[in-house]
Enzyme design. Structure first.
Site, PDB file in Angstrom:
ATOM      1  NE  ARG A  39     -25.731  34.731 -10.809  1.00  0.00           N
ATOM      2  CZ  ARG A  39     -26.876  34.631 -11.461  1.00  0.00           C
ATOM      3  NH1 ARG A  39     -27.103  35.385 -12.508  1.00  0.00           N
ATOM      4  NH2 ARG A  39     -27.784  33.740 -11.104  1.00  0.00           N
ATOM      5  CD  GLU A 181     -37.680  33.795 -17.501  1.00  0.00           C
ATOM      6  OE1 GLU A 181     -37.605  35.043 -17.461  1.00  0.00           O
ATOM      7  OE2 GLU A 181     -36.733  33.056 -17.211  1.00  0.00           O
ATOM      8  CE  LYS A 223     -35.338  34.196 -20.239  1.00  0.00           C
ATOM      9  NZ  LYS A 223     -34.443  35.340 -20.083  1.00  0.00           N
ATOM     10  CB  SER A 264     -29.160  29.099 -20.209  1.00  0.00           C
ATOM     11  OG  SER A 264     -28.786  29.966 -19.165  1.00  0.00           O
ATOM     12  N   GLY A 265     -31.158  28.333 -17.648  1.00  0.00           N
ATOM     13  CA  GLY A 265     -31.468  27.591 -16.427  1.00  0.00           C
ATOM     14  C   GLY A 265     -30.285  27.004 -15.671  1.00  0.00           C
ATOM     15  N   GLY A 266     -29.096  27.537 -15.878  1.00  0.00           N
ATOM     16  CA  GLY A 266     -27.943  27.023 -15.142  1.00  0.00           C
ATOM     17  C   GLY A 266     -27.219  25.897 -15.862  1.00  0.00           C
ATOM     18  NE  ARG A 295     -28.372  31.087 -14.295  1.00  0.00           N
ATOM     19  CZ  ARG A 295     -29.166  30.240 -13.655  1.00  0.00           C
ATOM     20  NH1 ARG A 295     -28.721  29.630 -12.572  1.00  0.00           N
ATOM     21  NH2 ARG A 295     -30.386  29.992 -14.092  1.00  0.00           N
TER      22      ARG A 295
HETATM   23  C1  5MM Z   1     -30.456  37.263 -15.443  1.00  0.00           C
HETATM   24  O1  5MM Z   1     -31.250  36.706 -14.376  1.00  0.00           O
HETATM   25  C2  5MM Z   1     -32.623  37.065 -14.429  1.00  0.00           C
HETATM   26  C3  5MM Z   1     -33.085  37.761 -13.183  1.00  0.00           C
HETATM   27  O2  5MM Z   1     -32.827  37.018 -12.039  1.00  0.00           O
HETATM   28  P1  5MM Z   1     -33.167  37.605 -10.554  1.00  0.00           P
HETATM   29  O3  5MM Z   1     -34.357  38.502 -10.660  1.00  0.00           O
HETATM   30  O4  5MM Z   1     -33.424  36.357  -9.775  1.00  0.00           O
HETATM   31  O5  5MM Z   1     -31.970  38.351 -10.101  1.00  0.00           O
HETATM   32  C4  5MM Z   1     -33.457  35.815 -14.756  1.00  0.00           C
HETATM   33  O6  5MM Z   1     -34.825  36.087 -14.758  1.00  0.00           O
HETATM   34  C5  5MM Z   1     -33.063  35.357 -16.125  1.00  0.00           C
HETATM   35  O7  5MM Z   1     -33.445  36.315 -17.074  1.00  0.00           O
HETATM   36  C6  5MM Z   1     -33.708  34.032 -16.527  1.00  0.00           C
HETATM   37  O8  5MM Z   1     -33.784  33.141 -15.460  1.00  0.00           O
HETATM   38  C7  5MM Z   1     -32.867  33.398 -17.611  1.00  0.00           C
HETATM   39  O9  5MM Z   1     -31.524  33.349 -17.173  1.00  0.00           O
HETATM   40  P2  5MM Z   1     -30.705  31.987 -17.309  1.00  0.00           P
HETATM   41  O10 5MM Z   1     -29.417  32.251 -16.578  1.00  0.00           O
HETATM   42  O11 5MM Z   1     -31.548  30.900 -16.701  1.00  0.00           O
HETATM   43  O12 5MM Z   1     -30.515  31.797 -18.803  1.00  0.00           O
END
Ligand code: 5MM
Length: 331
Positions: A39, A181, A223, A264-266, A295
């Protein structure tokens, strides 16, 4: 390492309530080193331990963050780092009015004979790691199972639900609130019904496993994903998403659960906040509902920062504005 079990179990329900109380939510800043580095690089910022630390410091020290954020999740690297003033991140978070949390899963691998489905790893040695995180101030933890609508099966839901339940039971033994989650990804072109079916399977199986593992639901936070069509499919209105999500959760989630904090899932900040707002309008819910976005809260701030110290204040304002938008959706 000697494992010292903590016995302050009554505080689990209080911490879970604090994390999901209306008006505030959780900031998911627990990207793994690999994800965070990519990122940063996408923004033209050279990835390094120092750059990842500076970025997480920008997030946690944003003025007014604790008005909207009850807890922050970090990965192991950040949890062990210090702010530029020398304070360890977990200590600084508590002093800033935010509970520190730690992602304890170690990522995913292919589930053997799972037809492409994934299994989340990290149970080996988890008890010792949790004891260490608890000693260093962790209030809560997170473990993410990942499901794709195209590959989820009763077997993959069972294997991941079992791992989540073992993780949750261990967390509670160490006085740490587990965030569980089970994410059904919204990548792809599937329709709302397919997301509802996959989410129901994941959640029903998870709560069966949590019951078998004796996990106290008053001391965990769920979550989940919103039930949405795939991001490449025809979009649904926030009202439709909220209604479908509420139906799935009502059918699968026991009323004794402490609270729910959505990922939020993108989806865009505006879309996901609107779904959260609509869900709150739905009325009779047995559980508090808030956000645990990654995100949707941080992407704009990361772009505004761009690795330049002169942009820190502007990036922090953008972060807090997104957190305010999410927090207000729950009020
Ligand atoms: C912040 O991203 C978290 C960790 O991702 P990686 O282990 O793949 O690097 C991820 O678990 C995140 O906490 C959840 O997916 C929720 O994030 P979003 O962006 O979907 O709200």
């Amino acid at each position: 390492m000697t494992t010292t079990l903590r016995t302050d179990l009554p505080t689990l329900a209080g911490t879970a309530r604090q994390l999901t109380h209306a008006g505030r939510g959780i900031l998911a800043a627990d990207e793994s080193i690999k994800t965070m580095s990519s990122r940063l690089e996408q923004q033209g910022i050279p990835a390094s331990e120092a750059a990842r630390r500076d970025y997480r410091e920008l997030l946690i020290t944003a003025e007014g963050l604790s008005d909207w954020v009850s807890g922050v999740i970090w990965s192991d690297e950040t949890f062990g780092q210090d702010l530029s003033d020398g304070r360890p991140f977990p200590q600084a978070a508590r002093e800033l009015g935010v509970l520190p949390g730690i992602k304890v899963d170690t990522g995913t691998s292919k589930l053997p004979n799972g037809g492409g489905a994934l299994i989340t790893e990290g149970l080996d040695g988890l008890g010792d790691r949790l004891a260490s995180y608890a000693d260093r101030g962790a209030a809560f933890a997170k473990w993410r199972a990942v499901f794709d609508v195209a590959t989820i099966t009763p077997y993959s839901a069972r294997a991941n639900g079992h791992a989540l339940a073992r993780y949750a039971a261990l967390c509670q033994r160490h006085g740490i609130v587990p965030i569980v989650e089970p994410e059904v990804l919204c990548t792809g072109g599937h329709d709302l019904g397919a997301s509802a079916q996959a989410s129901s399977l994941a959640l029903r199986t998870l709560f069966d496993e949590l019951a078998q593992a004796g996990v106290d639901l008053s001391g965990i936070v769920l979550k989940p994903n919103f039930v949405t069509p795939g991001l490449e499919g025809a979009p649904a209105t926030a009202g439709t998403v909220a209604a479908a999500t509420f139906r799935v959760l009502s059918d699968t989630v026991p009323a004794s659960l402490a609270g729910i904090a959505f990922l939020s899932g993108g989806q865009s900040t505006a879309d996901v906040c609107e779904s959260l707002r609509e869900l709150h309008r739905n009325g009779d819910r047995p559980w508090p509902v808030t956000f645990s976005f990654g995100r949707a809260l941080v992407s704009d701030a990361l772009a505004a920062w761009g690795g330049d110290v002169r942009n820190v204040a502007a990036a922090q304002e953008i972060l807090v504005a997104n957190c305010r938008q999410a927090g207000q959706a729950t009020r």
